[in-house]
Design an enzyme around this catalytic site. Structure first.
Site, PDB file in Angstrom:
ATOM      1  N   GLU A 283      -4.027  -1.072 -10.367  1.00 42.19           N
ATOM      2  CA  GLU A 283      -2.616  -1.434 -10.266  1.00 42.19           C
ATOM      3  C   GLU A 283      -2.119  -2.306 -11.413  1.00 42.19           C
ATOM      4  O   GLU A 283      -1.004  -2.130 -11.900  1.00 42.19           O
ATOM      5  CB  GLU A 283      -2.354  -2.151  -8.934  1.00 42.19           C
TER       6      GLU A 283
ATOM      7  N   THR B  48      -0.376  -8.349  -1.205  1.00 43.28           N
ATOM      8  CA  THR B  48      -0.345  -9.652  -1.875  1.00 43.28           C
ATOM      9  C   THR B  48       0.480 -10.671  -1.098  1.00 43.28           C
ATOM     10  O   THR B  48       0.150 -11.855  -1.082  1.00 43.28           O
ATOM     11  CB  THR B  48       0.211  -9.516  -3.307  1.00 43.28           C
TER      12      THR B  48
ATOM     13  N   ASP C  54      -5.402 -11.114  -8.021  1.00 37.03           N
ATOM     14  CA  ASP C  54      -5.266  -9.716  -8.442  1.00 37.03           C
ATOM     15  C   ASP C  54      -5.966  -9.465  -9.771  1.00 37.03           C
ATOM     16  O   ASP C  54      -6.774  -8.548  -9.906  1.00 37.03           O
ATOM     17  CB  ASP C  54      -3.780  -9.352  -8.616  1.00 37.03           C
TER      18      ASP C  54
ATOM     19  N   ASP D 171      -2.836   2.553  -2.962  1.00 36.59           N
ATOM     20  CA  ASP D 171      -2.442   1.999  -1.671  1.00 36.59           C
ATOM     21  C   ASP D 171      -3.018   2.773  -0.490  1.00 36.59           C
ATOM     22  O   ASP D 171      -2.851   2.345   0.662  1.00 36.59           O
ATOM     23  CB  ASP D 171      -0.912   1.976  -1.542  1.00 36.59           C
TER      24      ASP D 171
ATOM     25  N   ILE E 101      -5.818  -6.588  -4.891  1.00 35.61           N
ATOM     26  CA  ILE E 101      -5.386  -7.239  -3.653  1.00 35.61           C
ATOM     27  C   ILE E 101      -4.219  -6.431  -3.103  1.00 35.61           C
ATOM     28  O   ILE E 101      -3.101  -6.511  -3.618  1.00 35.61           O
ATOM     29  CB  ILE E 101      -4.963  -8.711  -3.852  1.00 35.61           C
ATOM     30  N   ASP E 102      -4.497  -5.635  -2.092  1.00 33.80           N
ATOM     31  CA  ASP E 102      -3.444  -4.884  -1.417  1.00 33.80           C
ATOM     32  C   ASP E 102      -2.881  -5.777  -0.324  1.00 33.80           C
ATOM     33  O   ASP E 102      -3.621  -6.312   0.488  1.00 33.80           O
ATOM     34  CB  ASP E 102      -4.035  -3.606  -0.811  1.00 33.80           C
TER      35      ASP E 102
ATOM     36  N   ASP F 299      -7.080  -1.126  -5.871  1.00 33.72           N
ATOM     37  CA  ASP F 299      -6.011  -2.096  -5.636  1.00 33.72           C
ATOM     38  C   ASP F 299      -6.710  -3.431  -5.428  1.00 33.72           C
ATOM     39  O   ASP F 299      -7.338  -3.657  -4.395  1.00 33.72           O
ATOM     40  CB  ASP F 299      -5.177  -1.731  -4.410  1.00 33.72           C
TER      41      ASP F 299
END
Length: 317
Positions: free
Chosen positions: A69, A123, A46, A257, A120-121, A118
């Site tokens: 994020e 996670t 992330d 998101d 890493i959407d 984002d």
């Protein structure tokens, strides 16, 4: 007005970001995971992606704002050291520059030119080595102009991208020059539809989803996957309807998101609204505070699906 330059940049940096996350995933993730205050896991991946993406955006469009994020307020030093190691494979940033780059994503959104990230959407999907996505969108005054999703674990690695008014394309994660046009499905009946939702029960009300799909006479079992890969599945015709159902009306969806996936589905011929059939409003800050839940579809099935969703969720407070 063309946003070719923004799209080209987004494709390039999402492609590299997929390489970063894949590299992180090849190592043991257990000692690289941190729990945020909202209990969602944060990984080295992330922070590494956010540092890299923010740097590339700031170099090319220094006046643009970034809504992302993560921040570095609570990042432990051992985690940060691993972040620096991964970022410095792809960038000449020094350690202090990496920290500053991560925190470039603190914009509150709203008016003007904004990138929405984002890193890493999904996670939890990333940690399970299942589906996750690198999600990047560009908007002006809340109007999404460019959206790119990198899905490294989907069918060998795919990137889907769209520019408003220009349709949607799919690329191999290894080749962002030769894309193919994608379009939503033409499934005409809810009884034949493929329905997808989140893996995590904390992200959607799966019991209500079951009631809705029974009402719609859906015969196929739900396809459950993490992240905005679900938007990619709708846009490319691999699925017909995606539901994200709130458990109450107090929860506000985060714009990162949904921003990229929203545009990609629409440009592929589909439709995305909240559970009441209202268009999503990205102009109000870091959350979709005027919307509740998500319904994305091939368009043909949208009205019927939303009507059932509204009825089943009529007691939400």
């Amino acid at each position: 007005m063309s946003f070719d330059k923004e799209l080209a940049l987004a494709l390039e940096i999402v492609q590299v970001s997929c390489k970063i996350t894949t590299s992180v995933a090849e190592h043991t993730l257990t000692d690289q995971t941190q729990i945020k205050n909202d209990k969602s896991p944060v990984t080295v991946g992330d922070y590494s992606v956010q540092a890299y993406v923010n740097k590339k955006i700031h170099e090319t469009f220094p006046e643009d704002q970034i809504v992302a994020e993560e921040d570095t307020k609570t990042i432990p030093e051992d985690i940060f050291a691993k972040v620096c190691k991964h970022v410095q494979i792809y960038s000449d940033m020094k350690d202090d520059e990496i920290r500053k780059s991560i925190d470039l994503g603190n914009s509150t959104g709203g008016k003007g030119r904004h990138w929405v990230l984002d890193p890493i959407d999904g996670t939890l999907g990333f940690l399970r080595r299942e589906q996750y996505a690198v999600c990047l969108a560009f908007m002006i005054d809340g109007d999404i102009k460019v959206g790119v999703l990198g899905c490294p674990n989907f069918e060998g690695g795919l990137i889907v991208a769209a520019q408003k008014g220009c349709g949607a394309k799919m690329f191999s994660v290894n080749d962002i020059k030769n894309g193919k046009d994608i379009h939503v499905s033409t499934t005409p009946k809810t009884s034949d539809m493929c329905f997808c939702e989140s893996v995590e029960v904390s992200h959607t009300d799966q019991s209500r989803s079951k009631t809705i799909t029974e009402r719609l006479q859906v015969t196929k079992p739900p396809v459950r996957m993490d992240s905005q890969c679900k938007y990619m599945a709708i846009a490319s015709g691999r699925a017909d309807v995606y539901l994200r159902l709130p458990r109450n009306l107090s929860y506000q969806e985060k714009i990162w998101d949904h921003a990229a996936g929203y545009l990609i589905v629409k440009e592929a011929g589909g439709k995305v609204t909240d559970i009441y059939g209202n268009d999503l409003d990205f102009s109000l800050g870091r959350t979709l505070c005027n919307n509740h839940g998500i319904v994305a579809s091939n368009g043909i099935l949208h009205e019927e699906t939303v009507n059932v969703v509204k009825d089943v969720l009529s007691d939400l407070k």
